[in-house]
Design an enzyme around this catalytic site. Sequence first.
Site, short mmCIF file in Angstrom:
data_model
loop_
_atom_site.label_atom_id
_atom_site.label_comp_id
_atom_site.label_asym_id
_atom_site.label_seq_id
_atom_site.Cartn_x
_atom_site.Cartn_y
_atom_site.Cartn_z
N TYR A 1 0.73 -1.14 -0.09
CA TYR A 1 0.05 -0.06 -0.05
C TYR A 1 0.89 1.27 -0.18
O TYR A 1 0.65 2.17 -0.70
CB TYR A 1 -0.96 -0.05 1.22
CG TYR A 1 -1.92 1.11 1.18
CD1 TYR A 1 -3.13 1.11 0.37
CD2 TYR A 1 -1.68 2.19 2.03
CE1 TYR A 1 -3.88 2.06 0.45
CE2 TYR A 1 -2.68 3.32 2.36
CZ TYR A 1 -3.95 3.18 1.28
OH TYR A 1 -4.61 4.23 1.54
N LYS B 1 1.08 4.24 -3.01
CA LYS B 1 0.47 5.39 -2.72
C LYS B 1 1.81 6.44 -2.89
O LYS B 1 1.60 7.62 -3.37
CB LYS B 1 0.27 5.82 -1.31
CG LYS B 1 -1.17 5.23 -1.15
CD LYS B 1 -2.50 5.60 -2.06
CE LYS B 1 -3.64 4.89 -1.57
NZ LYS B 1 -4.68 5.37 -2.70
P1 NAP Z 1 -13.70 2.03 0.29
O1 NAP Z 1 -14.71 2.47 0.92
O2 NAP Z 1 -13.03 0.66 0.25
O3 NAP Z 1 -14.10 2.28 -1.33
C1 NAP Z 1 -13.16 1.57 -2.46
C2 NAP Z 1 -13.88 2.17 -3.52
O4 NAP Z 1 -12.78 1.59 -4.57
C3 NAP Z 1 -15.08 1.23 -3.80
O5 NAP Z 1 -16.08 2.09 -4.61
C4 NAP Z 1 -14.79 0.30 -4.91
O6 NAP Z 1 -15.63 -0.06 -5.65
C5 NAP Z 1 -13.58 1.00 -5.71
N1 NAP Z 1 -12.67 0.01 -6.33
C6 NAP Z 1 -11.87 -0.89 -5.80
N2 NAP Z 1 -11.19 -1.70 -6.59
C7 NAP Z 1 -11.58 -1.16 -7.91
C8 NAP Z 1 -11.34 -1.45 -9.14
N3 NAP Z 1 -10.31 -2.31 -9.70
N4 NAP Z 1 -11.92 -0.92 -10.26
C9 NAP Z 1 -13.06 0.05 -9.89
N5 NAP Z 1 -13.28 0.45 -8.52
C10 NAP Z 1 -12.70 -0.22 -7.93
O7 NAP Z 1 -12.25 2.92 0.10
P2 NAP Z 1 -12.17 4.56 1.02
O8 NAP Z 1 -11.73 4.13 2.55
O9 NAP Z 1 -13.18 5.37 0.69
O10 NAP Z 1 -10.75 5.03 0.39
C11 NAP Z 1 -10.96 5.64 -0.78
C12 NAP Z 1 -9.67 6.09 -1.29
O11 NAP Z 1 -8.88 6.87 -0.24
C13 NAP Z 1 -8.40 4.77 -1.51
O12 NAP Z 1 -7.55 5.18 -2.66
C14 NAP Z 1 -7.78 4.86 -0.20
O13 NAP Z 1 -6.39 4.36 -0.34
C15 NAP Z 1 -7.49 6.24 0.16
N6 NAP Z 1 -7.66 6.49 1.67
C16 NAP Z 1 -8.41 6.17 2.49
C17 NAP Z 1 -8.05 6.28 3.84
C18 NAP Z 1 -9.32 5.87 4.97
O14 NAP Z 1 -8.91 6.21 6.02
N7 NAP Z 1 -10.35 5.38 4.64
C19 NAP Z 1 -7.09 6.89 4.33
C20 NAP Z 1 -6.12 7.27 3.31
C21 NAP Z 1 -6.50 7.12 2.19
P3 NAP Z 1 -16.66 -1.64 -5.51
O15 NAP Z 1 -17.73 -0.82 -4.35
O16 NAP Z 1 -17.29 -1.79 -6.70
O17 NAP Z 1 -15.92 -2.31 -4.81
#
Ligand code: NAP
Length: 246
Positions: free
Chosen positions: A154, A158
Site C-alpha cells: 500500500y 501511494k
Molecule cells: P472503500 O470504502 O473501500 O471504497 C473503495 C472504492 O474503490 C469502492 O468504490 C470500490 O468499488 C472501488 N474499487 C476498488 N477496486 C476497484 C477496481 N479495480 N475498479 C474500480 N473500482 C474499484 O475505500 P475508502 O476508504 O473510501 O478509500 C478511498 C481512497 O482513499 C482509496 O484510494 C484509499 O487508499 C484512500 N484513503 C483512505 C483512507 C481511509 O482512512 N479510509 C485514508 C487514506 C487514503 P466497489 O464498490 O465496486 O468494490
Amino acid sequence: MFCLKGKTAIVTGASRGIGLEVAKVLASRGANVALIATRENPDIAESIAKEYGVKVNSYGIDVSDSEQVNEIFKGIIEEFGAVDILVNNAGITRDGLMMRMKDPDFDDVIRVNLRSVFVCTRALARHMMGRRQGRIINMASINGIRTQAGQANYAASKAGLIGITKSNAMEFASRGITVNAVAPGFIQTAMTDKLPQETVEKYKAAIPVQDLGKPFDVACAVAFLASDEARYITGQVLGVDGGLNA
Ligand code: NAP
C-alpha cells in the site's frame, strides 16, 4: 466560491466511502458526475442526481484495465459532452507483514491503486489537452509519505501515485491542466467503524486535532482543487490528516 456548475467530473471508487462523498460534494457544487466502481450503481446515481439537480450516471469497470477504461471514458465524453475533472480515488488494501505477503497481495494493490492512475489519466489526457483545461486529483494517503509496518504494498502504491502526480503536473501544466494529490490521514469509513473503540481512542490520541477525519473533510479538499480558484496550484500533495504529518 468553488462553483463547479456546468463542469463534468469522473470519480473512481465512487460506490462508497470517500469516493461517494467526493461525488456528492462535487454534485452539490453543480458538477455533473460519472461514478465509477467495479459494478454499476444506478440507485446511487439516481439519488445524487435527484438531490442536487445534476446529471449523474454510473459505470462498472476495473479501473486498472486499459481496454475497459478507454472504452467507457470515450462513452462518458460523448454522453456528457466533455470532462473537466478526474478524481482517481479507487483503492484497496491487502495489509500483511513483508515475510508473509503473497505475490497477489502486492500485485493487486499496485494494479488497483497505482496502475489505475496511469490508465485513467492517459485515457483522458488527450481530451483535456485538446480543451486546454482540466483538473486531475489523485487520492494518496499519509501512508505514501509516512507509513507503518505491514503496508509495504500500500505504501509503495501511494508513494508511486505521488510520483505520477508530480510528473504529470510538469507534463500538463502548459496545457491548462493541474494535477494534485490529496493525502488523507485516518478517515472514518466503514473500515474504521469496525475497529474496537479502544483502538480508535488510541489513534485519536496520536492525531494533533484529536479526532478522526470524515469523508466530507477529504471531499472538500478535492472540491477546492477541482475549482477554477485552484488554477495556480499543481504538483502538490494536500494532507487532510488532522496534523498527523505536520
Ligand atoms: P472503500 O470504502 O473501500 O471504497 C473503495 C472504492 O474503490 C469502492 O468504490 C470500490 O468499488 C472501488 N474499487 C476498488 N477496486 C476497484 C477496481 N479495480 N475498479 C474500480 N473500482 C474499484 O475505500 P475508502 O476508504 O473510501 O478509500 C478511498 C481512497 O482513499 C482509496 O484510494 C484509499 O487508499 C484512500 N484513503 C483512505 C483512507 C481511509 O482512512 N479510509 C485514508 C487514506 C487514503 P466497489 O464498490 O465496486 O468494490
